[in-house]
Design a protein around this motif. Sequence first.
Motif, PDB file in Angstrom:
ATOM      1  N   GLY A   5       0.798  -1.215   0.000  1.00 50.82           N
ATOM      2  CA  GLY A   5       0.000   0.000   0.000  1.00 50.82           C
ATOM      3  C   GLY A   5       0.828   1.261   0.000  1.00 50.82           C
ATOM      4  N   TRP A   6       0.142   2.352   0.343  1.00 45.78           N
ATOM      5  CA  TRP A   6       0.724   3.688   0.300  1.00 45.78           C
ATOM      6  C   TRP A   6       0.379   4.461   1.574  1.00 45.78           C
ATOM      7  CZ3 TRP A   6       3.746   3.861  -3.775  1.00 45.78           C
ATOM      8  CH2 TRP A   6       3.436   3.080  -4.885  1.00 45.78           C
ATOM      9  N   LEU A   7       1.272   5.340   1.968  1.00 46.37           N
ATOM     10  CA  LEU A   7       1.045   6.269   3.072  1.00 46.37           C
ATOM     11  C   LEU A   7       1.154   7.677   2.518  1.00 46.37           C
ATOM     12  CD1 LEU A   7       1.269   6.664   6.430  1.00 46.37           C
ATOM     13  CD2 LEU A   7       3.438   7.582   5.641  1.00 46.37           C
ATOM     14  N   VAL A   8       0.198   8.524   2.867  1.00 47.55           N
ATOM     15  CA  VAL A   8       0.277   9.947   2.541  1.00 47.55           C
ATOM     16  C   VAL A   8      -0.070  10.738   3.792  1.00 47.55           C
ATOM     17  CG1 VAL A   8      -0.225   9.716   0.076  1.00 47.55           C
ATOM     18  CG2 VAL A   8      -2.105   9.977   1.666  1.00 47.55           C
ATOM     19  N   LEU A  17      -3.502   3.774   2.169  1.00 51.61           N
ATOM     20  CA  LEU A  17      -4.296   3.359   1.022  1.00 51.61           C
ATOM     21  C   LEU A  17      -3.760   2.046   0.479  1.00 51.61           C
ATOM     22  CD1 LEU A  17      -3.841   6.800   0.472  1.00 51.61           C
ATOM     23  CD2 LEU A  17      -5.946   6.162  -0.641  1.00 51.61           C
ATOM     24  N   LEU A  18      -4.648   1.264  -0.132  1.00 55.00           N
ATOM     25  CA  LEU A  18      -4.256   0.000  -0.722  1.00 55.00           C
ATOM     26  C   LEU A  18      -3.368   0.215  -1.941  1.00 55.00           C
ATOM     27  CD1 LEU A  18      -7.682  -1.854  -0.601  1.00 55.00           C
ATOM     28  CD2 LEU A  18      -5.737  -2.119   0.955  1.00 55.00           C
ATOM     29  N   LEU A  19      -2.639  -0.806  -2.301  1.00 52.66           N
ATOM     30  CA  LEU A  19      -1.744  -0.753  -3.449  1.00 52.66           C
ATOM     31  C   LEU A  19      -2.489  -0.306  -4.705  1.00 52.66           C
ATOM     32  CD1 LEU A  19       1.177  -1.333  -4.251  1.00 52.66           C
ATOM     33  CD2 LEU A  19       0.511  -3.668  -4.735  1.00 52.66           C
ATOM     34  N   SER A  20      -3.710  -0.775  -4.881  1.00 61.01           N
ATOM     35  CA  SER A  20      -4.498  -0.442  -6.069  1.00 61.01           C
ATOM     36  C   SER A  20      -4.971   1.010  -6.091  1.00 61.01           C
ATOM     37  CB  SER A  20      -5.702  -1.381  -6.168  1.00 61.01           C
ATOM     38  OG  SER A  20      -6.516  -1.250  -5.026  1.00 61.01           O
ATOM     39  N   GLU A  24      -5.369   7.564  -6.350  1.00 64.33           N
ATOM     40  CA  GLU A  24      -6.010   8.339  -5.290  1.00 64.33           C
ATOM     41  C   GLU A  24      -4.965   8.897  -4.330  1.00 64.33           C
ATOM     42  OE1 GLU A  24      -9.259   8.047  -1.673  1.00 64.33           O
ATOM     43  OE2 GLU A  24      -9.038   6.337  -3.023  1.00 64.33           O
ATOM     44  N   ALA A  25      -3.968   8.087  -3.991  1.00 56.83           N
ATOM     45  CA  ALA A  25      -2.907   8.547  -3.089  1.00 56.83           C
ATOM     46  C   ALA A  25      -2.217   9.781  -3.654  1.00 56.83           C
ATOM     47  CB  ALA A  25      -1.903   7.429  -2.846  1.00 56.83           C
ATOM     48  N   LEU A  26      -2.013   9.809  -4.957  1.00 56.61           N
ATOM     49  CA  LEU A  26      -1.363  10.967  -5.588  1.00 56.61           C
ATOM     50  C   LEU A  26      -2.185  12.238  -5.420  1.00 56.61           C
ATOM     51  CD1 LEU A  26      -0.015   9.381  -8.889  1.00 56.61           C
ATOM     52  CD2 LEU A  26       1.353  10.308  -6.994  1.00 56.61           C
ATOM     53  N   THR A  27      -3.502  12.113  -5.330  1.00 55.98           N
ATOM     54  CA  THR A  27      -4.340  13.306  -5.197  1.00 55.98           C
ATOM     55  C   THR A  27      -4.129  14.011  -3.860  1.00 55.98           C
ATOM     56  OG1 THR A  27      -6.286  12.172  -4.286  1.00 55.98           O
ATOM     57  CG2 THR A  27      -6.118  12.295  -6.697  1.00 55.98           C
ATOM     58  N   TYR A  28      -3.577  13.318  -2.870  1.00 56.69           N
ATOM     59  CA  TYR A  28      -3.312  13.905  -1.551  1.00 56.69           C
ATOM     60  C   TYR A  28      -1.901  14.482  -1.451  1.00 56.69           C
ATOM     61  CZ  TYR A  28      -7.609  11.702  -0.025  1.00 56.69           C
ATOM     62  OH  TYR A  28      -8.927  11.332   0.108  1.00 56.69           O
ATOM     63  N   CYS A  29      -1.103  14.331  -2.516  1.00 55.02           N
ATOM     64  CA  CYS A  29       0.285  14.788  -2.492  1.00 55.02           C
ATOM     65  C   CYS A  29       0.418  16.167  -3.128  1.00 55.02           C
ATOM     66  CB  CYS A  29       1.175  13.801  -3.253  1.00 55.02           C
ATOM     67  SG  CYS A  29       1.284  12.187  -2.483  1.00 55.02           S
ATOM     68  N   GLU A  30       1.271  16.978  -2.519  1.00 56.52           N
ATOM     69  CA  GLU A  30       1.603  18.278  -3.095  1.00 56.52           C
ATOM     70  C   GLU A  30       2.476  18.054  -4.332  1.00 56.52           C
ATOM     71  OE1 GLU A  30       0.383  21.111  -2.001  1.00 56.52           O
ATOM     72  OE2 GLU A  30      -0.613  20.157  -0.299  1.00 56.52           O
ATOM     73  N   ASP A  31       2.608  19.083  -5.159  1.00 58.46           N
ATOM     74  CA  ASP A  31       3.458  18.987  -6.342  1.00 58.46           C
ATOM     75  C   ASP A  31       4.861  18.541  -5.949  1.00 58.46           C
ATOM     76  OD1 ASP A  31       1.382  19.841  -7.933  1.00 58.46           O
ATOM     77  OD2 ASP A  31       2.067  21.921  -8.028  1.00 58.46           O
TER      78      ASP A  31
END
Length: 56
Positions: A5-8, A17-20, A24-31
């Motif tokens: 998975g992913w941590l944001v 968030l799950l690996l899949s 979505e995880a990218l949407t919580y990341c700043e540029d």
Amino acid sequence: MKHIGWLVETSEGPMLLLLSDHAEALTYCEDGARPVKLYVDEAELADHEAAQEDSA
């Protein structure tokens, strides 16, 4: 180790968030930021899955 998975970091704290759910995880990341990969020990995961199956 197995990537699961992913941590944001969000304004409300860490989100897992799950690996899949990479998109979505990218949407919580700043540029310029990327989600952090979450890993588990494969033997511990196998033991957990076996115990879950035994309980079912």
